[in-house]
Design a protein around this motif. Structure first.
Motif, PDB file in Angstrom:
ATOM      1  N   ASP A  45     -21.238  42.497  16.406  1.00 55.45           N
ATOM      2  CA  ASP A  45     -22.295  43.386  16.876  1.00 55.45           C
ATOM      3  C   ASP A  45     -23.592  43.267  16.090  1.00 55.45           C
ATOM      4  O   ASP A  45     -24.516  44.034  16.304  1.00 55.45           O
ATOM      5  N   GLN A  46     -23.651  42.320  15.181  1.00 56.25           N
ATOM      6  CA  GLN A  46     -24.838  42.076  14.346  1.00 56.25           C
ATOM      7  C   GLN A  46     -25.197  43.275  13.460  1.00 56.25           C
ATOM      8  O   GLN A  46     -26.338  43.393  13.014  1.00 56.25           O
ATOM      9  N   LEU A  47     -24.230  44.162  13.194  1.00 59.84           N
ATOM     10  CA  LEU A  47     -24.448  45.249  12.247  1.00 59.84           C
ATOM     11  C   LEU A  47     -24.885  44.635  10.928  1.00 59.84           C
ATOM     12  O   LEU A  47     -24.274  43.688  10.440  1.00 59.84           O
ATOM     13  N   THR A  48     -25.977  45.140  10.350  1.00 62.00           N
ATOM     14  CA  THR A  48     -26.541  44.564   9.131  1.00 62.00           C
ATOM     15  C   THR A  48     -26.599  45.616   8.038  1.00 62.00           C
ATOM     16  O   THR A  48     -27.058  46.731   8.267  1.00 62.00           O
ATOM     17  N   LYS A  49     -26.134  45.247   6.858  1.00 63.25           N
ATOM     18  CA  LYS A  49     -26.172  46.106   5.681  1.00 63.25           C
ATOM     19  C   LYS A  49     -26.812  45.326   4.542  1.00 63.25           C
ATOM     20  O   LYS A  49     -26.625  44.111   4.438  1.00 63.25           O
ATOM     21  N   THR A  50     -27.569  46.000   3.690  1.00 61.72           N
ATOM     22  CA  THR A  50     -28.155  45.353   2.514  1.00 61.72           C
ATOM     23  C   THR A  50     -27.762  46.123   1.273  1.00 61.72           C
ATOM     24  O   THR A  50     -27.466  47.328   1.330  1.00 61.72           O
ATOM     25  N   SER A  51     -27.765  45.426   0.134  1.00 65.39           N
ATOM     26  CA  SER A  51     -27.449  46.083  -1.130  1.00 65.39           C
ATOM     27  C   SER A  51     -28.054  45.314  -2.293  1.00 65.39           C
ATOM     28  O   SER A  51     -28.465  44.161  -2.158  1.00 65.39           O
ATOM     29  N   LEU A  52     -28.077  45.995  -3.430  1.00 68.14           N
ATOM     30  CA  LEU A  52     -28.609  45.386  -4.647  1.00 68.14           C
ATOM     31  C   LEU A  52     -27.612  44.433  -5.284  1.00 68.14           C
ATOM     32  O   LEU A  52     -27.992  43.480  -5.950  1.00 68.14           O
ATOM     33  N   ASP A  53     -26.321  44.702  -5.095  1.00 64.84           N
ATOM     34  CA  ASP A  53     -25.280  43.892  -5.727  1.00 64.84           C
ATOM     35  C   ASP A  53     -24.020  43.943  -4.869  1.00 64.84           C
ATOM     36  O   ASP A  53     -23.902  44.790  -3.981  1.00 64.84           O
ATOM     37  N   VAL A  54     -23.089  43.042  -5.139  1.00 63.51           N
ATOM     38  CA  VAL A  54     -21.795  43.031  -4.461  1.00 63.51           C
ATOM     39  C   VAL A  54     -20.690  42.780  -5.478  1.00 63.51           C
ATOM     40  O   VAL A  54     -20.926  42.194  -6.538  1.00 63.51           O
ATOM     41  N   LYS A  55     -19.495  43.235  -5.133  1.00 66.29           N
ATOM     42  CA  LYS A  55     -18.280  42.961  -5.907  1.00 66.29           C
ATOM     43  C   LYS A  55     -17.188  42.594  -4.915  1.00 66.29           C
ATOM     44  O   LYS A  55     -17.202  43.033  -3.769  1.00 66.29           O
ATOM     45  N   TRP A  56     -16.251  41.805  -5.386  1.00 64.82           N
ATOM     46  CA  TRP A  56     -15.093  41.453  -4.575  1.00 64.82           C
ATOM     47  C   TRP A  56     -13.888  42.136  -5.211  1.00 64.82           C
ATOM     48  O   TRP A  56     -13.551  41.866  -6.365  1.00 64.82           O
ATOM     49  N   LEU A  57     -13.264  43.051  -4.477  1.00 63.81           N
ATOM     50  CA  LEU A  57     -12.173  43.862  -5.009  1.00 63.81           C
ATOM     51  C   LEU A  57     -10.822  43.257  -4.681  1.00 63.81           C
ATOM     52  O   LEU A  57     -10.616  42.693  -3.612  1.00 63.81           O
ATOM     53  N   GLU A  58      -9.901  43.423  -5.617  1.00 65.99           N
ATOM     54  CA  GLU A  58      -8.539  42.958  -5.423  1.00 65.99           C
ATOM     55  C   GLU A  58      -7.606  44.161  -5.529  1.00 65.99           C
ATOM     56  O   GLU A  58      -7.827  45.050  -6.355  1.00 65.99           O
ATOM     57  N   PHE A  59      -6.588  44.188  -4.694  1.00 65.95           N
ATOM     58  CA  PHE A  59      -5.644  45.298  -4.649  1.00 65.95           C
ATOM     59  C   PHE A  59      -4.236  44.776  -4.908  1.00 65.95           C
ATOM     60  O   PHE A  59      -3.931  43.614  -4.617  1.00 65.95           O
ATOM     61  N   ASP A  60      -3.362  45.646  -5.445  1.00 64.64           N
ATOM     62  CA  ASP A  60      -1.976  45.227  -5.681  1.00 64.64           C
ATOM     63  C   ASP A  60      -1.178  45.300  -4.381  1.00 64.64           C
ATOM     64  O   ASP A  60      -1.713  45.654  -3.330  1.00 64.64           O
TER      65      ASP A  60
END
Length: 121
Positions: A45-60
């Motif tokens: 749907d071309q939903l667009t979000k912007t941010s200052l930084d990103v992280k990649w999260l890992e879960f158990d």
């Protein structure tokens, strides 16, 4: 609303009795918008979000947060700043990295496909 919990939009009346943004608020707001470094676009749907930084999260294996990383990997979830309960966006787990360049990543998650662009260094 809890006092102090939401950002306030500062406005005032100018000489023509028009409601305008306060200069200090405008300066701070424009700085925040201009300094966004990442843009995420969802494919369907071309939903667009912007941010200052990103992280990649890992879960158990039980789905509880385990750790965060600066780089994408299959099984991780993208979190866009700010890094608190007001985060911009979080994806489901990455299932495939389709294309990866220095300033661009195309990837699929459990329910969507995304393109992540680095806007500035």
């Amino acid at each position: 609303m809890i006092a102090g919990a939401q950002p306030k939009v500062l406005v005032k009346l100018n000489d023509s009795n028009e409601l305008v943004l306060d200069e200090l608020f405008l300066t701070l707001f424009e700085k925040e918008v201009v300094s966004h470094k990442y843009k995420l676009v969802r494919g369907r749907d071309q939903l667009t979000k912007t941010s200052l930084d990103v992280k990649w999260l890992e879960f158990d294996k039980n789905g509880k947060y385990k750790d965060s990383f600066p780089d994408i990997a299959v099984g991780r979830s993208l979190l866009m700043s700010p890094f608190n309960h007001h985060f911009t966006w979080q994806t489901t787990l990455v299932t495939e990295i389709v294309e990866q360049k220095e300033d661009y990543i195309k990837f699929n998650t459990e329910n969507s496909s995304y393109e992540l662009f680095v806007l500035s260094e």
